[in-house]
Design a protein around this motif. Structure first.
Motif, PDB file in Angstrom:
ATOM      1  N   CYS A  59       0.800  -1.232   0.000  1.00 55.77           N
ATOM      2  CA  CYS A  59       0.000   0.000   0.000  1.00 55.77           C
ATOM      3  C   CYS A  59       0.827   1.272   0.000  1.00 55.77           C
ATOM      4  O   CYS A  59       0.288   2.363  -0.187  1.00 55.77           O
ATOM      5  CB  CYS A  59      -0.965  -0.003   1.187  1.00 55.77           C
ATOM      6  SG  CYS A  59      -0.181   0.309   2.796  1.00 55.77           S
ATOM      7  N   GLY A  60       2.143   1.174   0.242  1.00 53.02           N
ATOM      8  CA  GLY A  60       2.998   2.342   0.225  1.00 53.02           C
ATOM      9  C   GLY A  60       3.126   3.062   1.544  1.00 53.02           C
ATOM     10  O   GLY A  60       3.899   4.028   1.654  1.00 53.02           O
ATOM     11  N   SER A  61       2.406   2.633   2.568  1.00 51.65           N
ATOM     12  CA  SER A  61       2.489   3.284   3.866  1.00 51.65           C
ATOM     13  C   SER A  61       3.886   3.111   4.469  1.00 51.65           C
ATOM     14  O   SER A  61       4.557   2.107   4.219  1.00 51.65           O
ATOM     15  CB  SER A  61       1.448   2.684   4.826  1.00 51.65           C
ATOM     16  OG  SER A  61       1.679   3.086   6.155  1.00 51.65           O
TER      17      SER A  61
ATOM     18  N   GLU B  87      -1.147  -0.188   8.291  1.00 46.74           N
ATOM     19  CA  GLU B  87      -2.290   0.330   7.532  1.00 46.74           C
ATOM     20  C   GLU B  87      -3.069  -0.769   6.832  1.00 46.74           C
ATOM     21  O   GLU B  87      -4.285  -0.843   6.931  1.00 46.74           O
ATOM     22  CB  GLU B  87      -1.839   1.364   6.505  1.00 46.74           C
ATOM     23  CG  GLU B  87      -3.000   1.953   5.717  1.00 46.74           C
ATOM     24  CD  GLU B  87      -2.612   3.137   4.863  1.00 46.74           C
ATOM     25  OE1 GLU B  87      -3.231   3.335   3.802  1.00 46.74           O
ATOM     26  OE2 GLU B  87      -1.693   3.874   5.266  1.00 46.74           O
ATOM     27  N   CYS B  88      -2.358  -1.658   6.112  1.00 46.89           N
ATOM     28  CA  CYS B  88      -3.073  -2.678   5.329  1.00 46.89           C
ATOM     29  C   CYS B  88      -2.888  -4.092   5.859  1.00 46.89           C
ATOM     30  O   CYS B  88      -3.571  -5.012   5.403  1.00 46.89           O
ATOM     31  CB  CYS B  88      -2.660  -2.611   3.867  1.00 46.89           C
ATOM     32  SG  CYS B  88      -0.997  -3.258   3.515  1.00 46.89           S
ATOM     33  N   GLY B  89      -1.942  -4.304   6.788  1.00 48.11           N
ATOM     34  CA  GLY B  89      -1.755  -5.628   7.381  1.00 48.11           C
ATOM     35  C   GLY B  89      -0.834  -6.553   6.611  1.00 48.11           C
ATOM     36  O   GLY B  89      -0.676  -7.710   6.991  1.00 48.11           O
ATOM     37  N   ALA B  90      -0.207  -6.076   5.533  1.00 46.50           N
ATOM     38  CA  ALA B  90       0.638  -6.949   4.714  1.00 46.50           C
ATOM     39  C   ALA B  90       1.957  -7.263   5.414  1.00 46.50           C
ATOM     40  O   ALA B  90       2.616  -6.373   5.943  1.00 46.50           O
ATOM     41  CB  ALA B  90       0.914  -6.301   3.368  1.00 46.50           C
ATOM     42  N   ALA B  91       2.348  -8.537   5.378  1.00 47.48           N
ATOM     43  CA  ALA B  91       3.631  -8.971   5.939  1.00 47.48           C
ATOM     44  C   ALA B  91       4.699  -8.899   4.863  1.00 47.48           C
ATOM     45  O   ALA B  91       4.433  -9.188   3.684  1.00 47.48           O
ATOM     46  CB  ALA B  91       3.515 -10.395   6.469  1.00 47.48           C
ATOM     47  N   GLN B  92       5.904  -8.527   5.268  1.00 51.65           N
ATOM     48  CA  GLN B  92       6.995  -8.356   4.301  1.00 51.65           C
ATOM     49  C   GLN B  92       8.330  -8.289   5.016  1.00 51.65           C
ATOM     50  O   GLN B  92       8.398  -7.961   6.204  1.00 51.65           O
ATOM     51  CB  GLN B  92       6.789  -7.068   3.498  1.00 51.65           C
ATOM     52  CG  GLN B  92       6.642  -5.832   4.365  1.00 51.65           C
ATOM     53  CD  GLN B  92       5.720  -4.815   3.735  1.00 51.65           C
ATOM     54  OE1 GLN B  92       6.153  -4.033   2.887  1.00 51.65           O
ATOM     55  NE2 GLN B  92       4.449  -4.815   4.131  1.00 51.65           N
ATOM     56  N   LYS B  93       9.383  -8.649   4.285  1.00 53.81           N
ATOM     57  CA  LYS B  93      10.725  -8.505   4.815  1.00 53.81           C
ATOM     58  C   LYS B  93      11.135  -7.026   4.794  1.00 53.81           C
ATOM     59  O   LYS B  93      10.620  -6.243   3.992  1.00 53.81           O
ATOM     60  CB  LYS B  93      11.724  -9.323   3.992  1.00 53.81           C
ATOM     61  CG  LYS B  93      11.413 -10.818   3.888  1.00 53.81           C
ATOM     62  CD  LYS B  93      11.483 -11.497   5.213  1.00 53.81           C
ATOM     63  CE  LYS B  93      11.171 -12.985   5.199  1.00 53.81           C
ATOM     64  NZ  LYS B  93      10.983 -13.701   3.974  1.00 53.81           N
ATOM     65  N   ILE B  94      12.058  -6.680   5.663  1.00 61.93           N
ATOM     66  CA  ILE B  94      12.616  -5.339   5.663  1.00 61.93           C
ATOM     67  C   ILE B  94      13.806  -5.316   4.713  1.00 61.93           C
ATOM     68  O   ILE B  94      14.740  -6.109   4.844  1.00 61.93           O
ATOM     69  CB  ILE B  94      13.033  -4.923   7.083  1.00 61.93           C
ATOM     70  CG1 ILE B  94      11.781  -4.783   7.960  1.00 61.93           C
ATOM     71  CG2 ILE B  94      13.833  -3.625   7.070  1.00 61.93           C
ATOM     72  CD1 ILE B  94      12.074  -4.468   9.411  1.00 61.93           C
ATOM     73  N   VAL B  95      13.749  -4.429   3.743  1.00 58.83           N
ATOM     74  CA  VAL B  95      14.807  -4.345   2.740  1.00 58.83           C
ATOM     75  C   VAL B  95      15.912  -3.442   3.274  1.00 58.83           C
ATOM     76  O   VAL B  95      15.793  -2.219   3.282  1.00 58.83           O
ATOM     77  CB  VAL B  95      14.261  -3.804   1.406  1.00 58.83           C
ATOM     78  CG1 VAL B  95      15.390  -3.695   0.390  1.00 58.83           C
ATOM     79  CG2 VAL B  95      13.150  -4.709   0.875  1.00 58.83           C
ATOM     80  N   ASP B  96      16.977  -4.061   3.756  1.00 56.33           N
ATOM     81  CA  ASP B  96      18.144  -3.317   4.211  1.00 56.33           C
ATOM     82  C   ASP B  96      19.382  -3.885   3.514  1.00 56.33           C
ATOM     83  O   ASP B  96      19.281  -4.776   2.661  1.00 56.33           O
ATOM     84  CB  ASP B  96      18.285  -3.368   5.740  1.00 56.33           C
ATOM     85  CG  ASP B  96      18.324  -4.799   6.285  1.00 56.33           C
ATOM     86  OD1 ASP B  96      18.514  -5.750   5.478  1.00 56.33           O
ATOM     87  OD2 ASP B  96      18.175  -4.972   7.505  1.00 56.33           O
ATOM     88  N   ASP B  97      20.546  -3.362   3.859  1.00 54.52           N
ATOM     89  CA  ASP B  97      21.767  -3.819   3.192  1.00 54.52           C
ATOM     90  C   ASP B  97      22.017  -5.309   3.423  1.00 54.52           C
ATOM     91  O   ASP B  97      22.489  -6.012   2.519  1.00 54.52           O
ATOM     92  CB  ASP B  97      22.967  -3.010   3.688  1.00 54.52           C
ATOM     93  CG  ASP B  97      22.938  -1.567   3.204  1.00 54.52           C
ATOM     94  OD1 ASP B  97      22.202  -1.274   2.238  1.00 54.52           O
ATOM     95  OD2 ASP B  97      23.658  -0.727   3.791  1.00 54.52           O
ATOM     96  N   ALA B  98      21.702  -5.794   4.628  1.00 56.62           N
ATOM     97  CA  ALA B  98      21.929  -7.209   4.927  1.00 56.62           C
ATOM     98  C   ALA B  98      21.046  -8.086   4.058  1.00 56.62           C
ATOM     99  O   ALA B  98      21.495  -9.112   3.518  1.00 56.62           O
ATOM    100  CB  ALA B  98      21.676  -7.474   6.408  1.00 56.62           C
ATOM    101  N   TRP B  99      19.780  -7.713   3.912  1.00 57.25           N
ATOM    102  CA  TRP B  99      18.866  -8.509   3.077  1.00 57.25           C
ATOM    103  C   TRP B  99      19.322  -8.495   1.621  1.00 57.25           C
ATOM    104  O   TRP B  99      19.329  -9.525   0.952  1.00 57.25           O
ATOM    105  CB  TRP B  99      17.442  -7.983   3.205  1.00 57.25           C
ATOM    106  CG  TRP B  99      16.429  -8.819   2.480  1.00 57.25           C
ATOM    107  CD1 TRP B  99      15.820  -9.957   2.929  1.00 57.25           C
ATOM    108  CD2 TRP B  99      15.917  -8.605   1.157  1.00 57.25           C
ATOM    109  NE1 TRP B  99      14.965 -10.452   1.975  1.00 57.25           N
ATOM    110  CE2 TRP B  99      15.007  -9.644   0.876  1.00 57.25           C
ATOM    111  CE3 TRP B  99      16.148  -7.629   0.188  1.00 57.25           C
ATOM    112  CZ2 TRP B  99      14.326  -9.721  -0.328  1.00 57.25           C
ATOM    113  CZ3 TRP B  99      15.457  -7.715  -1.018  1.00 57.25           C
ATOM    114  CH2 TRP B  99      14.554  -8.760  -1.267  1.00 57.25           C
TER     115      TRP B  99
END
Length: 387
Positions: free
Chosen positions: A14-16, A49-61
């Motif tokens: 959703c972009g939140s 806001e929308c409840g979507a699960a997702q990985k956090i995009v950082d340098d390690a990922w």
């Protein structure tokens, strides 16, 4: 269980920017989508806001993803052939792509010489099935590498394999399929927006992804960035400028299917009530409990095995590690081989006084346990998910 607000990331759906990390996920061992064990340390978040699960995009990922794809080998346990799917039909297990083409033939009306692009075509299993069913379709593939080119050019109606960016493709297609590829993509909304240019007003996009509401194992797959429910998949498609033609979980067990049609403009989908973090927390707790319980069982067992050599079996074996003595599998292409240095045997060949853990969703695991248990061999199924 600690929740930490994640900064610098926005929701893939959703972009939140209201992402909250579930810190206990960092304890879980993980697995790659080509079924290789991976150490703990991942970061999982939920959009408030929308409840979507997702990985956090950082340098390690990003570093992990680059490492995974350098050595990626899909279906390596079965020499590149796609895994058969137990769809619940009386016909028995079938290739995923055969079930997909059956569905598409009923849901869409494409001309006999339709141009079809499989985005994220992998080893070409879907394109091979499409070719056999529709020999006049003109088939195209898109991948990050050209490893499958030799297989693809053997198809009589295969035209081209793209290994370039989407904006470099100068062609129009009647159908674009993304079969277990959207969940891998950074900025899946942007990818669907770019695909609109390739399908025009009359084309369709078909997406298939894992259903994380049914299978928590999706969370521990390192290279799956976005974890979809039917609601979040529909929302993402509509945010990218598509009208939802179909969105459901009925085609294949534990998987979602969506068909979209590009529209001229679309209002941002309204927020809908969701369980969000509570649901994800329950699933992560269930995964952690499986690790604890299987480790205890392995230490007390004279001969400990794991059912399955795909995603969930490999994940659990990586968590239990040296305590695993063997794998049990029903796929004849895998029986008699080794996986992670352990033998893969058929259910009938499991020795007496053995314990076999079944790392599948509770309903399926219970059915396997009931079907395979016999004198002297104890099958263990995980408990229900407490929601």
């Amino acid at each position: 269980m600690t929740l930490v607000l994640s900064s610098g990331n926005s929701c893939q759906v959703c972009g939140s920017e209201r992402l909250r990390e579930l810190v206990s996920f960092r304890e879980l061992p993980r697995v790659t989508s080509d079924a290789r064990p991976w150490p703990a340390g991942g970061r999982l978040a939920c959009c408030e806001e929308c409840g979507a699960a997702q990985k956090i995009v950082d340098d390690a990922w990003r570093a992990e993803i680059a490492q995974i794809y350098r050595n990626y080998e899909l279906y390596h346990q079965s020499q590149g052939d796609e895994q058969p799917i137990f769809s619940g039909q009386s016909t028995g297990p079938q290739p995923r792509s055969a079930l997909i083409i059956d569905y598409l033939d009923g849901a869409l009306t494409l001309r006999e010489d339709a141009r079809v692009l499989d985005f994220g075509c992998g080893t070409g299993s879907a394109l091979k099935t499409f070719s056999g069913r529709h020999p006049r379709w003109r088939l195209y593939g898109a991948e990050i590498r050209d490893d499958a080119r030799e297989r693809l050019v053997q198809l009589p109606n295969f035209v081209e394999l793209y290994t370039c960016d989407l904006d470099a493709i100068d062609a129009r297609f009647d159908l674009v399929t993304l079969i277990h590829s959207l969940e891998h993509l950074i900025s899946p909304v942007d990818t669907l927006i770019e695909l609109r240019r390739l399908i025009g007003d009359d084309g369709r996009v078909f997406v298939q992804v894992p259903d994380c509401a049914i299978t928590p194992f999706d969370f521990v797959i390192v290279d799956h960035l976005t974890h979809f429910t039917v609601e979040s998949l529909r929302r993402l498609g509509e945010r990218a400028g598509y009208e939802t033609v179909a969105a459901h979980d009925a085609l294949l067990p534990k998987e979602l299917s969506w068909i979209g049609k590009a529209v001229a403009s679309r209002d941002r989908p309204a927020a809908t009530p969701h369980k969000g973090m509570d649901e994800i927390r329950a699933q992560v707790d269930w995964l952690n409990a499986q690790v604890r319980n299987s480790r205890e069982l392995a230490r007390s067992s004279a001969n400990f095995g794991i059912f399955g050599t795909s995603i969930s079996g490999t994940w659990l074996a990586g968590a239990v590690d040296e305590e695993v003595d063997f794998f049990v599998d029903e796929d004849p292409r895998r029986i008699g081989r080794e996986h992670m240095g352990r033998p893969v045997i058929a259910p009938d060949n499991v020795a007496e006084n053995s314990d076999v853990f079944v790392p599948l969703i509770p309903k399926v695991a219970a059915a396997v346990k009931s079907r395979l248990a016999r004198q002297g061999v104890r099958y263990h199924a995980p408990a229900e998910i407490v929601r």
